[in-house]
Design a protein around this motif. Structure first.
Motif, PDB file in Angstrom:
ATOM      1  N   ILE A 122       0.849  -1.190   0.000  1.00  0.00           N
ATOM      2  CA  ILE A 122       0.000   0.000   0.000  1.00  0.00           C
ATOM      3  C   ILE A 122       0.884   1.240   0.000  1.00  0.00           C
ATOM      4  O   ILE A 122       1.821   1.343   0.790  1.00  0.00           O
ATOM      5  CB  ILE A 122      -0.914   0.013   1.238  1.00  0.00           C
ATOM      6  N   GLY A 123       0.583   2.146  -0.909  1.00  0.00           N
ATOM      7  CA  GLY A 123       1.237   3.458  -0.907  1.00  0.00           C
ATOM      8  C   GLY A 123       0.277   4.517  -0.382  1.00  0.00           C
ATOM      9  O   GLY A 123      -0.948   4.351  -0.461  1.00  0.00           O
ATOM     10  N   ILE A 124       0.839   5.570   0.182  1.00  0.00           N
ATOM     11  CA  ILE A 124      -0.009   6.656   0.678  1.00  0.00           C
ATOM     12  C   ILE A 124       0.467   7.968   0.059  1.00  0.00           C
ATOM     13  O   ILE A 124       1.669   8.267   0.063  1.00  0.00           O
ATOM     14  CB  ILE A 124       0.058   6.776   2.209  1.00  0.00           C
ATOM     15  N   ILE A 125      -0.472   8.710  -0.479  1.00  0.00           N
ATOM     16  CA  ILE A 125      -0.163  10.066  -0.928  1.00  0.00           C
ATOM     17  C   ILE A 125      -0.873  11.021   0.025  1.00  0.00           C
ATOM     18  O   ILE A 125      -2.088  10.945   0.200  1.00  0.00           O
ATOM     19  CB  ILE A 125      -0.633  10.302  -2.376  1.00  0.00           C
ATOM     20  N   GLN A 126      -0.068  11.866   0.663  1.00  0.00           N
ATOM     21  CA  GLN A 126      -0.591  12.756   1.695  1.00  0.00           C
ATOM     22  C   GLN A 126      -0.360  14.208   1.296  1.00  0.00           C
ATOM     23  O   GLN A 126       0.777  14.657   1.230  1.00  0.00           O
ATOM     24  CB  GLN A 126       0.136  12.446   3.023  1.00  0.00           C
ATOM     25  N   PHE A 127      -1.422  14.932   1.019  1.00  0.00           N
ATOM     26  CA  PHE A 127      -1.307  16.377   0.836  1.00  0.00           C
ATOM     27  C   PHE A 127      -1.420  17.009   2.210  1.00  0.00           C
ATOM     28  O   PHE A 127      -2.423  16.804   2.910  1.00  0.00           O
ATOM     29  CB  PHE A 127      -2.443  16.907  -0.055  1.00  0.00           C
ATOM     30  N   ASP A 128      -0.438  17.779   2.615  1.00  0.00           N
ATOM     31  CA  ASP A 128      -0.451  18.284   3.988  1.00  0.00           C
ATOM     32  C   ASP A 128       0.628  19.355   4.128  1.00  0.00           C
ATOM     33  O   ASP A 128       1.678  19.275   3.495  1.00  0.00           O
ATOM     34  CB  ASP A 128      -0.151  17.115   4.954  1.00  0.00           C
ATOM     35  N   LYS A 211       5.511   3.036  -8.032  1.00  0.00           N
ATOM     36  CA  LYS A 211       5.218   2.120  -9.151  1.00  0.00           C
ATOM     37  C   LYS A 211       5.056   0.677  -8.683  1.00  0.00           C
ATOM     38  O   LYS A 211       4.444  -0.130  -9.368  1.00  0.00           O
ATOM     39  CB  LYS A 211       6.270   2.245 -10.246  1.00  0.00           C
ATOM     40  N   GLU A 212       5.575   0.375  -7.497  1.00  0.00           N
ATOM     41  CA  GLU A 212       5.494  -1.020  -7.026  1.00  0.00           C
ATOM     42  C   GLU A 212       4.313  -1.316  -6.111  1.00  0.00           C
ATOM     43  O   GLU A 212       4.124  -2.444  -5.699  1.00  0.00           O
ATOM     44  CB  GLU A 212       6.785  -1.364  -6.277  1.00  0.00           C
ATOM     45  N   VAL A 213       3.563  -0.302  -5.746  1.00  0.00           N
ATOM     46  CA  VAL A 213       2.486  -0.582  -4.784  1.00  0.00           C
ATOM     47  C   VAL A 213       1.250  -1.127  -5.488  1.00  0.00           C
ATOM     48  O   VAL A 213       1.026  -0.887  -6.681  1.00  0.00           O
ATOM     49  CB  VAL A 213       2.103   0.678  -3.968  1.00  0.00           C
ATOM     50  N   ASP A 214       0.458  -1.843  -4.710  1.00  0.00           N
ATOM     51  CA  ASP A 214      -0.760  -2.448  -5.259  1.00  0.00           C
ATOM     52  C   ASP A 214      -1.987  -1.586  -4.997  1.00  0.00           C
ATOM     53  O   ASP A 214      -2.983  -1.670  -5.713  1.00  0.00           O
ATOM     54  CB  ASP A 214      -0.953  -3.834  -4.622  1.00  0.00           C
ATOM     55  N   TYR A 215      -1.916  -0.779  -3.948  1.00  0.00           N
ATOM     56  CA  TYR A 215      -3.054   0.084  -3.604  1.00  0.00           C
ATOM     57  C   TYR A 215      -2.524   1.464  -3.222  1.00  0.00           C
ATOM     58  O   TYR A 215      -1.420   1.577  -2.707  1.00  0.00           O
ATOM     59  CB  TYR A 215      -3.837  -0.488  -2.409  1.00  0.00           C
ATOM     60  N   ILE A 216      -3.342   2.428  -3.494  1.00  0.00           N
ATOM     61  CA  ILE A 216      -2.954   3.789  -3.092  1.00  0.00           C
ATOM     62  C   ILE A 216      -4.043   4.389  -2.207  1.00  0.00           C
ATOM     63  O   ILE A 216      -5.227   4.379  -2.554  1.00  0.00           O
ATOM     64  CB  ILE A 216      -2.727   4.709  -4.312  1.00  0.00           C
ATOM     65  N   TYR A 217      -3.610   4.884  -1.081  1.00  0.00           N
ATOM     66  CA  TYR A 217      -4.494   5.620  -0.172  1.00  0.00           C
ATOM     67  C   TYR A 217      -4.161   7.103  -0.341  1.00  0.00           C
ATOM     68  O   TYR A 217      -2.988   7.497  -0.252  1.00  0.00           O
ATOM     69  CB  TYR A 217      -4.221   5.179   1.271  1.00  0.00           C
ATOM     70  N   LEU A 218      -5.184   7.917  -0.550  1.00  0.00           N
ATOM     71  CA  LEU A 218      -4.958   9.349  -0.725  1.00  0.00           C
ATOM     72  C   LEU A 218      -5.604  10.109   0.439  1.00  0.00           C
ATOM     73  O   LEU A 218      -6.792   9.943   0.709  1.00  0.00           O
ATOM     74  CB  LEU A 218      -5.569   9.814  -2.048  1.00  0.00           C
ATOM     75  N   THR A 219      -4.799  10.887   1.122  1.00  0.00           N
ATOM     76  CA  THR A 219      -5.352  11.704   2.204  1.00  0.00           C
ATOM     77  C   THR A 219      -5.009  13.163   1.929  1.00  0.00           C
ATOM     78  O   THR A 219      -3.858  13.502   1.647  1.00  0.00           O
ATOM     79  CB  THR A 219      -4.843  11.240   3.582  1.00  0.00           C
ATOM     80  N   PHE A 220      -6.033  13.993   2.002  1.00  0.00           N
ATOM     81  CA  PHE A 220      -5.880  15.404   1.663  1.00  0.00           C
ATOM     82  C   PHE A 220      -6.180  16.248   2.903  1.00  0.00           C
ATOM     83  O   PHE A 220      -7.333  16.410   3.305  1.00  0.00           O
ATOM     84  CB  PHE A 220      -6.846  15.769   0.523  1.00  0.00           C
ATOM     85  N   ASP A 221      -5.125  16.757   3.530  1.00  0.00           N
ATOM     86  CA  ASP A 221      -5.284  17.656   4.682  1.00  0.00           C
ATOM     87  C   ASP A 221      -5.460  19.071   4.118  1.00  0.00           C
ATOM     88  O   ASP A 221      -4.581  19.595   3.430  1.00  0.00           O
ATOM     89  CB  ASP A 221      -4.024  17.567   5.554  1.00  0.00           C
ATOM     90  N   MET A 222      -6.593  19.668   4.413  1.00  0.00           N
ATOM     91  CA  MET A 222      -6.949  20.953   3.797  1.00  0.00           C
ATOM     92  C   MET A 222      -5.913  22.040   4.075  1.00  0.00           C
ATOM     93  O   MET A 222      -5.806  22.999   3.329  1.00  0.00           O
ATOM     94  CB  MET A 222      -8.320  21.376   4.319  1.00  0.00           C
ATOM     95  N   ASP A 223      -5.116  21.878   5.129  1.00  0.00           N
ATOM     96  CA  ASP A 223      -4.133  22.924   5.426  1.00  0.00           C
ATOM     97  C   ASP A 223      -2.962  22.923   4.445  1.00  0.00           C
ATOM     98  O   ASP A 223      -2.066  23.768   4.558  1.00  0.00           O
ATOM     99  CB  ASP A 223      -3.667  22.878   6.876  1.00  0.00           C
TER     100      ASP A 223
END
Ligand code: MN
Ligand code: MN
Ligand code: MN
Ligand code: MN
Ligand code: MN
Ligand code: MN
Ligand code: MN
Ligand code: MN
Ligand code: MN
Ligand code: MN
Ligand code: MN
Ligand code: MN
Lengths: 294, 294, 294, 294, 294, 294
Positions: A122-128, A211-223
């Motif tokens: 699992i990969g995580i993309i975090q806007f923060d 590129k190697e992850v099977d799932y992506i979790y996206l979290t968007f912190d409004m700040d």
């Protein structure tokens, strides 16, 4: 990634906002209210995207509101268990969870649900604006809005190198210098975003970093946004992203992610519903992008 | 009751505001800020009371700020233990605790401290729009802003007939009908206050209802006032007391009580610091009344 | 006292608001704006008073706006000289000055103008939460919002016993205890107003306290009202008068006074123009009361 | 330029805000409050800069708050003398003055202090929407927020060609056309900043325009920013700089300047502390940049 | 009068707010939101009235929300026809209409519906700061918030002597003097309410003024209250009723009236939902009073 | 195009704001107030443009305020007739109409006036987040803020290909897909503006798209801007233009257009007059640009 049902889930919890401002508990209601403005444009399952000059046709009944997670105000543990159960149920039923926080602590039980209901990386993309990698603190404990990313990388199949932080900035505790070096979290600072093509950053993330992850979790912190653009959030961190930069990056991701949460929208500090309307626009764009028949 | 040190203690906790509005965590800071306006009138330990046309001379260093209780944001239990310890320490040192909440849940650990550090009967005078006698609830648990009075009367030497509620009004859960009948809590509703002489009510309380108690705990929930007079609080309950009625009753009590807390001041919802200035005025009047040399 | 022209004069000065809040400079504009609401009811020089069930006929062109006093922002001295000149001019021309402050420092040059352009004794009726009798201070100097009454009683024909303060309250500096004793200013505290018939107080003032004066100066500091009723003012002093009490007393005075000022209206802190509308109502009632043909 | 102590000095004066909005007197308190958010990241004299991916180690006790300048509310002259004395004292003790205004009039006594305590040429870099070169005016006098730059270039060793204005825009009085031509002040208009690389502008200033000066005074008028980004200031001048442009230019200057002031922050008009947090961020970045051991 | 169903009907129309402030269109939503706070106290059709110390048992499903009247934004005529039809339908089905305006123009079509669906005389009790008896005006026309009472008394079985106005005050157009004399509308001014026992006034109305009518229409214009108590309304008219006075009078009427509307609640101007919560409390008290089994 | 008189005309109508927020009726007053800030810089018909480093000399009395259009609040038809008459009169007298709305419905009667008083082709440049091409709707009718462009292209000499929309974005009704294809309106979406040189877009419009028209009508809907830059408007549509982009495009048009209106400024939702000051700046720049002697 197939087109699932788009499931809206409210997570009105701000028990983790222990350093910042309370009020994110009101975000799900506020975002839903702002969302009506966008949703009202759908007729017969169709909607026209002005910017893309394109007509989208959605599946029948494909956007479903699953209500709010049951909050047990006095217990993080019980509340997070409720959240994990609810998201597990959605994932099991092939529903795409679009979760409306809540302070940023809400991401952890949802990440855990994705983790425990899948196999593979699992990969995580975090806007923060912030790193949220604090291990523990006497005031905030281990499950606050400052620790959910630390908890996430403790999960078995979430490697720190698969955590990508976008828009981080300002100053932080000195121990971060060594920690970041060792742990290898990927960072595109706000400064990076301001000096590069935002779409190219996303491309680099999807094609290289994750590129190697099977799932992506996206979290968007409004700040992650500049305070003047999105005042209704948990803290002021000047130097943030513009709305246009954020939208530009997000639209490359809507189709690629498996769970999406928006956190740290705080209607108590908002001005004229500006911030909730940004969140609602993101939700609607994501839904349209994912659901439309090709 | 001898003149002790007047000890200001902040209790910036709104983890119990699980039905109402968050933000009472900012009250201690806000009240202290408003308090400077009043405190500034003291010169050489003296201050002149315009309304009473009277000069007061205070003891040297008799108003001391004990800072804030250590908040453990993720744990009601640990936070309340900190509070009980701190208040115990003050009582042990003959310091009069004037506690600045926080939502109304904060009263319980302070009442407990008084209870466990004294012998004899304790009476409670509660100014409040609400009853706060809920036993338990799935959302709020047992230690919220709705339950602290219920917890209090479970203590050994606090009899329900020695709990006096002033300003209660509006509607409540139907089980209250039987419960109130059985348990015998004393109530002066807002309607009673509007139709009687407020000072006479206090006289009746002191000379009759509480004549047998050894200690009096006074808790002032800011929502006892009409919302237009005190907008910065946890809930709107129209039909409330005027500021003049409240001041008139309180001044009969300042000298008679053993612990005093002000709860449910919420700066996030306040207007022009109106509500924090009312709280600060009460604190200052109480201090002057208690501390002045006779 | 004959019916003169009713002259509105703005005094947009808040250079004397050195302890309180700036912004009273915006009051003349704000009050004039709110005044339109009332003025709009006049047709053919007539207006109907709903409360008194009475039709009033005004003299033609009897309400005249004399604009604003020229402010010299960097000089109290020059500004006050301009004010004194302007008011002198109005008095000379038999114009009744209704002056819109400004912080309360504005009263002094106007009082001085009345003093220097008349013979005989002058009485002052001051509605105020505060005493404004400070002699001097390192921060505020001698001509601030805290000193104008002190300056006034230094004038030859203004005796302290002819200064009547209504609505004073809260705490003040200890030196006031002796000072007030010696100097003999007359005070009806807020507490007095709350416990007596307001009209009777005015009657006592006119028939007893001020029976020997030849002229009456009326100054109305908006903070005499309870903050919830009039938030747009210079300081919060809970325990104040109601609007109804104030109106009730003022209407006994409109016809009896020689100059009238309203001070400490602060639009920067107002809520929904509530406070400016109270000031405008007072101005209109005064005009109608004075000008109508009997 | 060696690393001195970083001295914070409040200058809560808005007596010069005679055209604009009052309220800058509250800025030092507001900025200090916002500053805590940043300062809290320092542990053991170290802090991590997320954007620069760099750990900074500060000298022990190198950031010192020198409190506020003594305000004499009724006298610009006395207040400015106090300011000049205080800054002189700091300069004499090798303390770097970081001054928190106050309206923009506050710059003059500080510039004077630098001028009178040094030898050699002084350059000034002024971020501002406005020119502030008015000589005198009947309302504002000679020492207002519109004249401090005019006063500055009257000083012996400050040549107009060494005054650099960044972000100026909008319209101004017609006499400026000739005046600017003659006097030779250097201007980078907002339009210039929007169309050029901001860092290149700073490079041009340091290496060319000011290459001959011995000292640089930096004054940052918050209204240089677009109002939507920084609403809490003295006037709206749309078309302003972005926060990112400003930060980008400032970071090239932190190490190069001898005195720094931030003016025209106005908490009375701010929204959610957005503007004070920008000021606090600038202060913190400046401190970290100057103080860290290389 | 038998216990009918209590029917809530929203009338989100502010097309008649042509002199005052727009925004009453948002009142039905705002009042419903505030109403949840009160409704939440009902369990198993029972609710406890704290002030009256009484348990109420309601009929099953006796409070029903009939949604909003269909607004045709560009046509008063069509909108009012929709309103009249909807209310007619409710009356025909023995549903008690509790209508949430909207500006005060909304009363007319509802009064008309009552008139045209009944026989016998109709009385109207109007709580209002204003008279609303304007015949026509170039700007407002004949169906605005200023004319609905004039239209009402043009109906066949509504005699002006059966129109009772409570709380009227301030000034109005001079033609009112003659008009009121001739037409015979009954008025209890705000001044009357302040100087008499409110309940006695209601008794006089019911037993004397309206003793001959067959139906009573009650309309409550929120501006009857003092602005500080209810800021969210269409105009500031200082000198108004207290919340306690209003509640005290209303509770004598809840059981006696045939239709009830609340008008001129304006959430755009409200503060902290204070005004909508007053409206919601009135609605809940009325429902409980009418519906409870005796 | 010769230099005519620059005529300011208020159109305080928000009767067409039937989906969005009311309050645009207050815009003409608000913009005029903000305009004083800019106008104050004119001395002897001259003003200095800081950004352009240029002195402008205006014709004597060339900026004239024609007051407000007479609003007939209950009738769109009568109000629009008044507007058309007034604008016709201005055009007949060679006055350039700069019209201050009002919601966007106000454009239609003005466009009609231009159309009916000219011969030849008319082009329209519309800055807007929205398309405003709705034909009719049950709630809004045919003359609302959503339909004025549809009405415009029904006029004989306004071809859809000569309607240019700038800044449109977000989602809209699905029928727009076909409609836009067929009708041929020209669109530069917000996305286009963000990715191209704004001035080049205007050049393309003037030299290509509208090269055949004889007159150009310019309408600027304030919601074309990003909400954080201009909160006081009718709806939030994140992703909008920056102020700098808008100014940059407008300045190429000021001299080229025959009528100009600004719509959807809503002071009820504005923050610190930020939005009205943007409108005022546009008005002033347009006046200076058109009127200055070359
Ligand atoms: Mn976060
Ligand atoms: Mn964050
Ligand atoms: Mn309580
Ligand atoms: Mn309560
Ligand atoms: Mn005063
Ligand atoms: Mn005062
Ligand atoms: Mn400046
Ligand atoms: Mn400036
Ligand atoms: Mn009415
Ligand atoms: Mn009314
Ligand atoms: Mn539009
Ligand atoms: Mn639009």
């Amino acid at each position: 990634m197939k087109k699932e049902t788009f499931g809206i889930l409210g997570f009105p919890w701000d028990g983790g906002a222990s350093l910042g401002r309370p009020g994110a508990r009101f975000a799900p209601q506020g975002i839903r209210e702002a969302y009506k403005w966008f949703e009202n444009r759908i007729e017969d399952n169709q909607v026209y995207d002005v910017d893309k000059r394109k007509l989208y046709t959605l599946h029948e009944n494909s956007i479903i509101d699953y209500g709010d997670i049951d909050i047990v105000a006095y217990s993080t543990e019980k509340t997070f268990a409720n959240a994990k159960n609810k998201v597990t149920e959605m994932l099991t039923n092939d529903v795409f969870p679009f979760v409306l926080g809540g302070d940023h602590s809400i991401s952890y039980p949802i990440i855990e649900a994705l983790h425990d209901n899948t196999e593979g990386k699992i990969g995580i993309i975090q806007f923060d604006a912030h790193l949220d990698l604090v291990d523990d603190s006497p005031v905030q404990g281990k499950f606050s809005q400052s620790s959910q990313m630390r908890r996430a990388i403790e999960l078995e199949r979430i490697s720190p190198e698969h955590v990508v932080q976008i828009g981080v900035r300002s100053f932080n505790y000195p121990w971060y210098a060594n920690y970041l070096n060792e742990v290898g979290v990927v960072q595109y600072t706000a400064r990076d975003v301001h000096s590069r093509d935002p779409k190219e950053i996303i491309s680099e993330i999807l094609n290289d970093k994750l590129k190697e992850v099977d799932y992506i979790y996206l979290t968007f912190d409004m700040d992650v946004l500049e305070p003047g653009f999105a005042p209704g959030t948990g803290a002021n961190e000047p130097g943030g992203l513009t709305v246009v930069q954020a939208f530009s990056m997000l639209e490359e991701l809507y189709d690629k992610v498996d769970v999406f949460d928006i956190a740290e929208v705080n209607p108590l500090y908002d001005v004229r519903e500006i911030t909730t309307s940004i969140a609602a626009k993101i939700m609607f764009e994501c839904a349209v992008s994912r659901l439309s028949k090709k």
